[in-house]
Enzyme design. Sequence first.
Site: not given
Ligand code: 26Q
Length: 833
Positions: A376, A567-568, A573
């Site tokens: 992702h 969004k975040r 972004k």
């Molecule tokens: C990693 C390590 C430690 C703690 C947290 C994390 C962590 C948690 C959540 C890393 C990443 C995420 C989430 C990522 C995310 O939401 N990515 C998004 O995924 C969507 C679905 O595929 C895409 O549409 C977005 O483009 C993408 O940014």
Amino acid sequence: MSKNKSLSDSKCAKDFAVLEKLPTDSDSLARDFERYLTRHLGRFAGCDPFYRYEALSLTIRDRIMTDWRNTWKVYEQKGVRKAYYMSLEFLIGRSLGNHILNLDIDSQTKEAMNQFALQLEEIITEEHDAGLGNGGLGRLAACFMDSCASLKLPVIGYGLRYEYGMFRQEIENGYQLEEPDHWLRDGNPWELERPEYSQIVKFGGRVEWVTNHNRKPHVVWVDATEVLAIPYDVPISGYNNHTVNTLRLWSASATSVFNLDDFNAGSYADAVEAKNDAEHITMVLYPNDVSENGKELRLKQQYFLASATLQDVFRMWHLNEGSDNSQFAKQNVFQMNDTHPTIAVAELMRLLIDEKYMSWNEAWAITSQTMAYTNHTLLPEALEKWPVTLFENLLPRLLQIVYEINARFLEQVSRKWPGDIERQTRMSIIEEGDVRYVRMAYLAIVGSFSVNGVAALHSKLLTEGLFRDFYELWPEKFNNKTNGVTPRRWVAHSNPLMTELISKKIGNEWISKLEKIEQLKQYVDDEEFAEHWFDVKTENKKQLADLIKTKCNVNFDINSLFDVQVKRIHEYKRQLLNVLHVIHLYNRIKRGDAEQGGARNWTNRCVLIGGKAAPGYFLAKSIIKLINNVADVINNDPQVGDKLKLAFLPNYGVSKMEIICPGADLSEQTSTAGKEASGTGNMKFMMNGAITIGTYDGANIEILEAVGEENFFLFGLKADEVEARRKNYQPEKLVDKDADLKRVIYLLKCGHFNSFENGIFDGIIASLLNPDDPWLTLADFRSYIDTQEKVSQAYKDRAKWVKMSINNTACSGYFSTDRTMQEYNADIWKLDS
Ligand code: 26Q
């Protein structure tokens, strides 16, 4: 019921094989609601409204029980191939309204509530959001679950039951404050605890070699700490189809055995401490934050999910197959949502070798045919890696297995590219250096038969960049699965007015077959339909304006263009571009550009921004402060009036989006090209008839292809242009050459938005003017401002705008997760539905 005792063990006169369906007429619903409220919950008129929500939820839950049980029974039968969606996040939001929609009992439920002079809409809002995710990735998992149930696909979701979900965001003096979200405090009527299916997960300890009964060397993992994983099942109802799938969430608890031993040894306090340690594992969802990387508790969470899930799948498997594992890979497939659950690759090997006595090759054949991985992100800094030492202490046996996987893999690399040591170093699952790391993405790729990205551009860039070496080795593993969103929640539930209008014209089949929404195209030029469309949008804008008034105390005039970015908060972004544009418009107003002659060309705008910043992400947090400060200046300037408003909506989440996306005119998708893997908010807005202003990035590209250039506002550098531009990027020069940009930067620098708060935006200003700015924000300023001006002009032509809006909805069929799930199934899972 006592633990580990199944129904068949206990004496019972009836086997309850047939569970009769309950009636769904309004009187029956009203009767059960009253019974739950009074006799079960012991509450009466004038109680806390949450109990009314609880009583109604139990009433509705009763009505999905039969289908839930029957669905399980079908899936338990021998020969049904199943997929398991493993994810550290499931951002499901509220459930009550969704189940009512899926059961098609909206009018009866409303009537039932009316018998008590209650409004269904009000009861629904009492539910706490299940905020078990950060953003896109977690919400995608929830949309996937919805679509799998609606398509009758045998897919079980596996995740963690965090006690505290995503933090609640409060805004104080413009700054973000994080408050814990204890979403379970009032109980959760949608979960069923199933202690009888608990599993034990081990941590720590040592590895010992012993000789087994066949006189073969065998590994045992000893002196480990054991934690109990208790499953809580959440029903996922399909749309109108009698299918109810399961989301199984694990909760950590101390094992009673462990407690007792300590207690007997006289160390009561130690036992309680151990209980605490165990229960910490599922206490809190980690925010998506680089500063949270490498935290031991996060690795514990990941292994806890992977191990409990795999053991549970084997428990079910052995019910039918006994100890024969030869067909396991034929009947089971695991989809790993990003690298977060990727330790499952090594855990499956451990279970097969250490506990099911398989050879390495047999175990590897099963593992590498059962695991599939979805990526992702393209940001290299977001790729997960764990210090080897941490891994070794927490999961000694798993590290051994990772080493062995790596040794055999590197052997393969050296056969393909003899002597290419550099490539071996690059591709190794272990990163060498002062601190050694396990690279989880590489473990995922090596262990999986399928690796996919989440939008066409993203998947292409993965094979050209981050995972290029692996693509050269195994091109057949790589594929694209463009994301989607579920039209049930994101249109039928959240936009009932538009749903009604569409269904009047083309029937309601589009709700489960979104490709049919294309039929709306025939009404694009129908003036009466366009008028209705406009009225619906206006009514939705009223509801959004009410929300903004209550939460932000800002007045949004419904005749203005509603320009939305939620969004975040993250630099890539580029919410900053949006703010710069707002400052530019404000500056034009102050310079008299919106008066007299200019007034004819001016379009009033209400800009809404919302989103959470990771608690440790300082710059993202100062972006929030900047938005709030700019909003304060603009909204309180009488010269600005209705020409321009800016609001920052606190605590953006799933339920807020249900009100926001139906009321948006313009959807802001401004990421630096090549950085947003897909985006899914973009799809929700499109479905609800908003028009996108966006870069050539992620799924924006596919949205643009679907609606055509005339229905999309494209701006900015393309991904390859971004990369080319880095070598010669001089933002200060851009400022010098562009009078508009110069004025905007001047207003920021001179402290116009932070009088008495000296220097608080220095970090932001420096990042914008940095020639090494990774996000090249100012490189796209001119193009963005010009495109926004086109938006303003287009909005003046109401008829034309409405046509663009209808076209966006009509072309959104491809972006249903039903299509996404069908593709996963056709190419990866291969399940029968
Ligand atoms: C990693 C390590 C430690 C703690 C947290 C994390 C962590 C948690 C959540 C890393 C990443 C995420 C989430 C990522 C995310 O939401 N990515 C998004 O995924 C969507 C679905 O595929 C895409 O549409 C977005 O483009 C993408 O940014």
